[in-house]
Design an enzyme around this catalytic site. Structure first.
Site, PDB file in Angstrom:
ATOM      1  N   HIS A  43      11.310 -61.593  -6.750  1.00  0.00           N
ATOM      2  CA  HIS A  43      12.314 -62.661  -6.765  1.00  0.00           C
ATOM      3  C   HIS A  43      11.941 -63.681  -5.702  1.00  0.00           C
ATOM      4  CE1 HIS A  43      16.854 -63.727  -7.247  1.00  0.00           C
ATOM      5  NE2 HIS A  43      16.176 -64.787  -6.836  1.00  0.00           N
ATOM      6  N   GLU A  70      12.128 -62.934 -11.194  1.00  0.00           N
ATOM      7  CA  GLU A  70      13.528 -63.355 -11.160  1.00  0.00           C
ATOM      8  C   GLU A  70      13.665 -64.631 -10.339  1.00  0.00           C
ATOM      9  OE1 GLU A  70      15.656 -58.939 -11.075  1.00  0.00           O
ATOM     10  OE2 GLU A  70      15.665 -60.206  -9.277  1.00  0.00           O
ATOM     11  N   HIS A 190      21.058 -54.306  -9.093  1.00  0.00           N
ATOM     12  CA  HIS A 190      21.731 -54.681  -7.857  1.00  0.00           C
ATOM     13  C   HIS A 190      22.556 -53.506  -7.324  1.00  0.00           C
ATOM     14  CE1 HIS A 190      22.404 -57.984  -4.998  1.00  0.00           C
ATOM     15  NE2 HIS A 190      23.470 -57.261  -4.667  1.00  0.00           N
TER      16      HIS A 190
END
Length: 237
Positions: A43, A70, A190
Site C-alpha cells: 500500500h 492498494e 484490516h
C-alpha cells in the site's frame, strides 16, 4: 479456501527507520512466498513513508504468486499501477496523511469516479477491488461500478470480536451474501489476526482472499514468519 496475501508495509517501515536496506523487502517477499504466502500486498502512499513507488516496480520482478497494490487512485498511483501491472489493484479512499485505512468508499457518492477508475484498470486486464464497509448500500453501489471484487473493511469486526463475536460478524455475513448475489468476489482485510481469522473465514461465504500485515508481522516477532504464515493458512483451510 481463501488465499493469504501478506501485506509487507511493516517490513518497509522497519527498513526505512534506519535508512538502509535491512530488512531487504524483496528477500522478505520471496521468503514469504517460499513459506506459503499466496500473495503479496503493498500500500504505497504519496509520502512513501513505508512502501516506496520503486518497491512496487522491484516487487513485480520477483513476486511469483499475486501482487496486490492498494491505494487511493490519485494520478501518481494510477500511473504506478499502469506501469507495474499487478494481478490486482485495490482502491482505498485514504487521505495522503492517513495513518492507516479507516473507512471504506462511499460507492454511491463516488460512483462515477470509481466506475471510470475500475474501467481504466480492467481494460488492462488488472483485477479490481473496492475497499468497502459491510453495508448493503455500499455493496450495491460497488456492483454498479463494474468492479470484480470488494474488500470488506474488517476493523469493526476485530474491535468487537472479544466481546460479542456473533454481533461482530453479522453485518459481514449479510454483506458477503449480497456481494455473491450480485456476482462480486469477496476479499477482506484490516486488523484480522491469528485470534479472529478462523472464525471470520468460517462464517463468510465465498471468501476468496484476506490481506494481513500488521498483526501477521507483529505475531511473527514471537513465532517466526514461516510458522505464522502456515498458522494463518491452517485457519483459512
Amino acid at each position: 479456501m481463501a488465499i493469504l496475501s501478506v501485506n509487507v508495509n511493516k517490513i518497509a517501515t522497519l527498513r526505512n527507520s534506519r535508512g538502509g536496506d535491512v530488512p531487504n523487502l524483496l528477500k522478505v517477499a520471496i521468503d514469504l512466498e517460499a513459506f506459503g504466502a499466496q500473495g503479496i500486498t503493498i500500500h504505497p502512499r504519496p509520502d512513501e513513508r513505508h512502501i516506496r513507488y520503486q518497491d512496487a516496480r522491484d516487487l513485480k520482478k520477483v513476486v511469483q504468486t499475486e501482487l496486490n497494490i492498494e491505494g487511493n487512485p490519485i494520478e501518481s498511483f494510477i500511473k504506478l499501477v499502469d506501469e507495474v501491472q499487478p494481478a490486482q489493484v485495490t482502491l482505498v479512499p485514504d487521505g495522503p496523511d492517513a495513518l492507516t485505512s479507516n473507512a471504506g468508499w462511499d460507492t454511491i457518492k463516488h460512483k462515477d469516479f470509481l466506475t471510470k477508475i475500475v474501467k481504466h484498470f480492467k481494460d488492462q486486464g488488472i483485477r479490481t477491488s473496492i475497499f468497502v464497509d459491510p453495508t448493503i448500500e455500499m455493496i450495491e453501489g460497488a456492483a454498479q461500478t463494474g468492479v470484480d471484487r470488494i474488500e470488506l473493511y474488517t476493523e469493526d469486526f476485530a474491535s468487537l470480536y472479544d466481546t460479542d463475536r456473533d454481533k461482530a460478524i453479522a453485518p459481514y455475513i449479510t454483506a458477503a451474501k449480497k456481494a455473491t448475489e450480485l456476482g462480486i468476489g469477496i476479499n477482506a482485510g484490516h486488523d484480522l489476526s491469528l485470534e479472529n481469522i478462523k472464525f471470520f473465514s468460517e462464517q463468510i461465504p465465498g471468501l476468496l482472499e484476506v490481506s494481513i500485515g500488521h498483526a501477521l508481522i507483529s505475531e511473527s516477532l514471537y513465532l517466526g514468519l514461516e510458522n505464522v504464515v502456515n498458522m494463518y493458512k491452517s485457519r483459512l483451510a
